[in-house]
Design a protein around this motif. Structure first.
Motif, PDB file in Angstrom:
ATOM      1  N   GLY A  36       1.065   7.357   4.783  1.00  0.00           N
ATOM      2  CA  GLY A  36       1.994   8.066   3.915  1.00  0.00           C
ATOM      3  C   GLY A  36       1.878   9.568   4.076  1.00  0.00           C
ATOM      4  O   GLY A  36       2.887  10.279   4.157  1.00  0.00           O
ATOM      5  N   TYR A  37       0.638  10.056   4.141  1.00  0.00           N
ATOM      6  CA  TYR A  37       0.419  11.490   4.342  1.00  0.00           C
ATOM      7  C   TYR A  37       0.980  11.959   5.677  1.00  0.00           C
ATOM      8  O   TYR A  37       1.603  13.024   5.758  1.00  0.00           O
ATOM      9  CB  TYR A  37      -1.074  11.796   4.262  1.00  0.00           C
ATOM     10  CG  TYR A  37      -1.454  13.129   4.863  1.00  0.00           C
ATOM     11  CD1 TYR A  37      -1.109  14.326   4.232  1.00  0.00           C
ATOM     12  CD2 TYR A  37      -2.127  13.196   6.083  1.00  0.00           C
ATOM     13  CE1 TYR A  37      -1.438  15.550   4.792  1.00  0.00           C
ATOM     14  CE2 TYR A  37      -2.466  14.418   6.647  1.00  0.00           C
ATOM     15  CZ  TYR A  37      -2.114  15.588   6.005  1.00  0.00           C
ATOM     16  OH  TYR A  37      -2.433  16.804   6.567  1.00  0.00           O
ATOM     17  N   LEU A  38       0.789  11.188   6.739  1.00  0.00           N
ATOM     18  CA  LEU A  38       1.200  11.622   8.072  1.00  0.00           C
ATOM     19  C   LEU A  38       2.712  11.810   8.196  1.00  0.00           C
ATOM     20  O   LEU A  38       3.183  12.577   9.030  1.00  0.00           O
ATOM     21  CB  LEU A  38       0.715  10.621   9.120  1.00  0.00           C
ATOM     22  CG  LEU A  38      -0.793  10.585   9.361  1.00  0.00           C
ATOM     23  CD1 LEU A  38      -1.155   9.409  10.259  1.00  0.00           C
ATOM     24  CD2 LEU A  38      -1.286  11.898   9.968  1.00  0.00           C
ATOM     25  N   GLN A  39       3.474  11.116   7.359  1.00  0.00           N
ATOM     26  CA  GLN A  39       4.931  11.279   7.389  1.00  0.00           C
ATOM     27  C   GLN A  39       5.397  12.635   6.879  1.00  0.00           C
ATOM     28  O   GLN A  39       6.465  13.114   7.263  1.00  0.00           O
ATOM     29  CB  GLN A  39       5.603  10.233   6.496  1.00  0.00           C
ATOM     30  CG  GLN A  39       5.474   8.806   6.928  1.00  0.00           C
ATOM     31  CD  GLN A  39       6.239   7.907   5.989  1.00  0.00           C
ATOM     32  OE1 GLN A  39       7.247   7.341   6.356  1.00  0.00           O
ATOM     33  NE2 GLN A  39       5.772   7.805   4.757  1.00  0.00           N
ATOM     34  N   LEU A 144      -8.745  10.010   0.629  1.00  0.00           N
ATOM     35  CA  LEU A 144      -7.403  10.145   0.059  1.00  0.00           C
ATOM     36  C   LEU A 144      -7.458  10.206  -1.461  1.00  0.00           C
ATOM     37  O   LEU A 144      -6.681  10.926  -2.095  1.00  0.00           O
ATOM     38  CB  LEU A 144      -6.535   8.967   0.512  1.00  0.00           C
ATOM     39  CG  LEU A 144      -5.120   8.890  -0.056  1.00  0.00           C
ATOM     40  CD1 LEU A 144      -4.243   9.971   0.558  1.00  0.00           C
ATOM     41  CD2 LEU A 144      -4.516   7.507   0.189  1.00  0.00           C
ATOM     42  N   MET A 145      -8.406   9.462  -2.063  1.00  0.00           N
ATOM     43  CA  MET A 145      -8.480   9.379  -3.517  1.00  0.00           C
ATOM     44  C   MET A 145      -9.001  10.656  -4.162  1.00  0.00           C
ATOM     45  O   MET A 145      -8.969  10.790  -5.386  1.00  0.00           O
ATOM     46  CB  MET A 145      -9.351   8.181  -3.922  1.00  0.00           C
ATOM     47  CG  MET A 145      -8.822   6.855  -3.410  1.00  0.00           C
ATOM     48  SD  MET A 145      -7.082   6.575  -3.863  1.00  0.00           S
ATOM     49  CE  MET A 145      -6.650   5.231  -2.758  1.00  0.00           C
ATOM     50  N   ASP A 146      -9.489  11.601  -3.364  1.00  0.00           N
ATOM     51  CA  ASP A 146      -9.832  12.910  -3.909  1.00  0.00           C
ATOM     52  C   ASP A 146      -8.586  13.755  -4.142  1.00  0.00           C
ATOM     53  O   ASP A 146      -8.649  14.774  -4.848  1.00  0.00           O
ATOM     54  CB  ASP A 146     -10.785  13.646  -2.961  1.00  0.00           C
ATOM     55  CG  ASP A 146     -12.153  12.997  -2.890  1.00  0.00           C
ATOM     56  OD1 ASP A 146     -12.571  12.395  -3.892  1.00  0.00           O
ATOM     57  OD2 ASP A 146     -12.804  13.091  -1.819  1.00  0.00           O
ATOM     58  N   ASP A 192       2.317   4.522  -0.086  1.00  0.00           N
ATOM     59  CA  ASP A 192       1.273   4.026   0.821  1.00  0.00           C
ATOM     60  C   ASP A 192      -0.119   4.421   0.345  1.00  0.00           C
ATOM     61  O   ASP A 192      -1.056   4.451   1.122  1.00  0.00           O
ATOM     62  CB  ASP A 192       1.527   4.573   2.239  1.00  0.00           C
ATOM     63  CG  ASP A 192       0.749   3.819   3.308  1.00  0.00           C
ATOM     64  OD1 ASP A 192       0.695   2.580   3.239  1.00  0.00           O
ATOM     65  OD2 ASP A 192       0.191   4.469   4.209  1.00  0.00           O
ATOM     66  N   ALA A 193      -0.252   4.711  -0.949  1.00  0.00           N
ATOM     67  CA  ALA A 193      -1.533   5.215  -1.464  1.00  0.00           C
ATOM     68  C   ALA A 193      -2.447   4.121  -2.001  1.00  0.00           C
ATOM     69  O   ALA A 193      -3.655   4.330  -2.112  1.00  0.00           O
ATOM     70  CB  ALA A 193      -1.284   6.261  -2.553  1.00  0.00           C
ATOM     71  N   PHE A 194      -1.910   2.967  -2.354  1.00  0.00           N
ATOM     72  CA  PHE A 194      -2.713   1.893  -2.917  1.00  0.00           C
ATOM     73  C   PHE A 194      -3.479   1.150  -1.816  1.00  0.00           C
ATOM     74  O   PHE A 194      -3.111   1.203  -0.640  1.00  0.00           O
ATOM     75  CB  PHE A 194      -1.815   0.896  -3.660  1.00  0.00           C
ATOM     76  CG  PHE A 194      -1.429   1.329  -5.039  1.00  0.00           C
ATOM     77  CD1 PHE A 194      -2.043   0.775  -6.150  1.00  0.00           C
ATOM     78  CD2 PHE A 194      -0.453   2.286  -5.240  1.00  0.00           C
ATOM     79  CE1 PHE A 194      -1.691   1.166  -7.430  1.00  0.00           C
ATOM     80  CE2 PHE A 194      -0.089   2.688  -6.510  1.00  0.00           C
ATOM     81  CZ  PHE A 194      -0.712   2.128  -7.612  1.00  0.00           C
ATOM     82  N   PRO A 195      -4.528   0.425  -2.202  1.00  0.00           N
ATOM     83  CA  PRO A 195      -5.143  -0.482  -1.226  1.00  0.00           C
ATOM     84  C   PRO A 195      -4.104  -1.489  -0.754  1.00  0.00           C
ATOM     85  O   PRO A 195      -3.164  -1.823  -1.486  1.00  0.00           O
ATOM     86  CB  PRO A 195      -6.252  -1.175  -2.040  1.00  0.00           C
ATOM     87  CG  PRO A 195      -6.480  -0.308  -3.224  1.00  0.00           C
ATOM     88  CD  PRO A 195      -5.181   0.364  -3.520  1.00  0.00           C
TER      89      PRO A 195
END
Length: 271
Positions: A36-39, A144-146, A192-195
């Motif tokens: 998600g971040y890479l997008q 990512l969770m930080d 796209d942040a959840f497990p």
């Protein structure tokens, strides 16, 4: 100085429809950067090239895993209209394409939908849900969770601690740790942040996304996003995952679907 997400997805124009970006390593799950971040720098490059303010549909094909460091984004404008634009953008690192995104752009507003038949997402308050810490899985740093505050509904709290429930579903809240209000970029990240839902059947570890499509529907209201993820089929090493995102006003703001590889990692020791 801008917020963290703004800084870590910053782009710089280097030529016609060409942009430089610096991928930050702090958005990783274990040793791999979050899809998600890479997008996000890619979408920002398309918005800069076209001039429309918002993404409304983003489909990303992940070709190979990039690493933290410098990368180039090349935008191919396929249609640039007054109200809608369509582009293809490629993130290139070390001379190799890492991901390709097809992005439709336009202008979103905050109006309520004319019709919304998507399921509602019932959740207790964020204070009653369990935040996923970056150290919750022994031996794996969920960096990512930080940056992203993900809170699982109570019935799913033990899934990440090695107690699968077989549901192929997760529900919870999302917001940025630094207090940034949600916008389309945050929604792209939240999808796209959840497990992965495969955690619920005991398949732990990195589940590499191969293709991810997200639709952005309206501009979200300030506050928490509520999310529901569901998977339906596992077959031949692949699984699907759908994500529905509603804002603090209860409006549907984003929907996503992805296909990913099934992780083959044993259940972690409960922490």
């Amino acid at each position: 100085m801008g917020d963290v997400l703004e800084i870590h997805t910053e782009i710089r124009e280097t030529g016609p429809d060409r942009y430089a970006t610096l991928i930050d390593g702090g958005w990783a799950i274990g040793s791999s950067l979050n899809g998600g971040y890479l997008q996000l720098p890619v979408v920002r490059a398309v918005l800069a090239a076209e001039g429309h303010p918002h993404p409304v549909a983003v489909t990303t094909d992940y070709l190979q895993a990039p690493h933290a460091g410098e990368a180039e984004i090349v935008v191919e404008r396929l249609r640039t209209g007054k109200t809608i634009g369509t582009s293809r953008a490629t993130l290139i690192q070390d001379g190799q394409p890492c991901l390709v995104s097809s992005v439709v752009t336009s202008t979103l507003d905050s109006s309520s939908p004319d019709l919304d038949m998507a399921p509602q997402i019932e959740l207790p308050s964020p204070d009653q849900c369990t935040r996923i810490r970056s150290d919750v899985m022994p031996g794996t740093n969920l960096a990512l969770m930080d940056h992203v505050d993900v809170r699982l509904a109570p019935e799913f709290a033990n899934v990440v601690r090695g107690r699968p429930d077989g549901s192929m579903a997760l529900r919870g809240w999302v917001r940025m740790v630094d207090g940034r209000d949600p916008d389309p970029l945050v929604c792209l990240l939240a999808a796209d942040a959840f497990p992965p839902v495969t955690f619920t059947i005991g398949r732990y570890g990195w589940a590499p996304t191969v293709q991810l499509t997200t639709y952005l529907r309206v501009l979200p209201a300030p506050g928490w996003l509520r999310c529901e993820l569901r998977g339906r089929v596992l077959a031949n090493g692949w699984f699907d995952e759908d994500c529905t995102i509603r804002d603090s006003a209860g409006r549907l703001v984003a929907q996503s679907r992805q296909i990913a590889r099934i992780p083959r990692v044993p259940t972690p020791t409960e922490n």
